[in-house]
Design an enzyme around this catalytic site. Sequence first.
Site, short mmCIF file in Angstrom:
data_model
loop_
_atom_site.label_atom_id
_atom_site.label_comp_id
_atom_site.label_asym_id
_atom_site.label_seq_id
_atom_site.Cartn_x
_atom_site.Cartn_y
_atom_site.Cartn_z
N LYS A 105 34.78 43.50 31.13
CA LYS A 105 33.86 42.37 30.70
C LYS A 105 32.49 43.49 29.90
O LYS A 105 31.56 43.89 30.71
CB LYS A 105 33.60 41.34 32.24
CG LYS A 105 32.37 40.69 31.85
CD LYS A 105 32.17 39.57 33.67
CE LYS A 105 31.41 39.84 34.12
NZ LYS A 105 30.55 38.95 35.29
N ASP A 138 36.19 38.36 43.55
CA ASP A 138 34.68 39.27 42.66
C ASP A 138 34.01 38.52 43.86
O ASP A 138 33.82 37.96 44.55
CB ASP A 138 34.50 38.21 41.88
CG ASP A 138 33.28 38.31 39.98
OD1 ASP A 138 32.62 39.09 40.93
OD2 ASP A 138 33.00 38.14 39.15
C1 R5P Z 1 28.75 40.05 38.13
O1 R5P Z 1 27.98 41.17 37.92
C2 R5P Z 1 28.88 39.57 39.26
O2 R5P Z 1 29.98 40.17 39.72
C3 R5P Z 1 29.89 37.84 38.91
O3 R5P Z 1 30.91 38.45 38.30
C4 R5P Z 1 28.93 36.84 38.66
O4 R5P Z 1 27.51 37.11 38.76
C5 R5P Z 1 29.64 35.94 38.39
O5 R5P Z 1 28.77 34.83 37.25
P1 R5P Z 1 29.24 33.16 36.55
O6 R5P Z 1 30.16 32.91 37.54
O7 R5P Z 1 28.37 32.68 36.00
O8 R5P Z 1 30.17 34.12 35.68
#
Ligand code: R5P
Length: 283
Positions: free
Chosen positions: A186, A212
């Site tokens: 990502k 996550d």
């Molecule tokens: C980022 O480093 C976190 O681990 C999450 O992947 C992120 O904050 C998710 O945010 P969103 O749902 O806005 O993509």
Amino acid sequence: MQMIVVPGSASLSLARSLADTLDVPLADVENRRFPDGECYVRLLSSLDGEDAIVVNRAYPDEKIVETLLLQDAVREAGAKRITTVLSYMGYSRQDKLFNPGEAISARAMARMFSLYSDAVVTVDIHDRGILRWFDVPVEDVSGMPALAEKLETMGVEIVLSPDKGALHRARTVGEMLAVPWDHLEKTRLDGEHVVIKPKDLNVKGKIVAIVDDMISTGGTVVTAAGQLRDQGARRIIAACTHGLFVGNALERVRRACDAVISTDTIENPTTSVTVAREIAGVL
Ligand code: R5P
């Protein structure tokens, strides 16, 4: 010293589960707002000489203020020791200077919550480096084992994290389920948009879990799910510790994935497991 759990208004269910797990009382707290919107808290249980466990999430801003007031009320009521459980620590993603002149928000929060605590517990803090900024002993526990137990009942065959930095989460779940684990690639473009580079992951025909720490706008998990669909995944399950789901994120994630689960650090419609056991384990 007798323990007592003091619930914040945003974490009632987690606080109740924690009190049950520890087999200790749950304090009675009055919580309301003044006409101008300011917060009012009042402890209705006796805390004299007790070991108080204040449980609340530090998000959004009004819950941060409420947590500070609870800490003060608990001390005033004569608690001998205060442990603050920040079920979700807001501001943790601003943990360095991305541009000159910014605040290191995570550090400011850590220092502030330390002021009225003898110890702090966080849950899947965004980056464990933040822990060094607390001025009191701090433990970070993970929601991944609790999520893994639920994912086991869903027939997951491979576990993925959206990026390499979060691979340890996929590994924890993958090892518990005894299935392969890996990460996607990502890159964040802005607050809402990410790109995920194609990576051959052998997901064709499989039930895949994306794990996550949090789902906020849903941009990450929706983009990841798109990649996995293109690679022929049969079923995609999104699992996170903190389900923030800002705006219409939940709707978008539900459209992109076959199932969505989260823990009770932020109560929401996808909450299906509790992290009470993990928190109890370090108290
Ligand atoms: C980022 O480093 C976190 O681990 C999450 O992947 C992120 O904050 C998710 O945010 P969103 O749902 O806005 O993509």
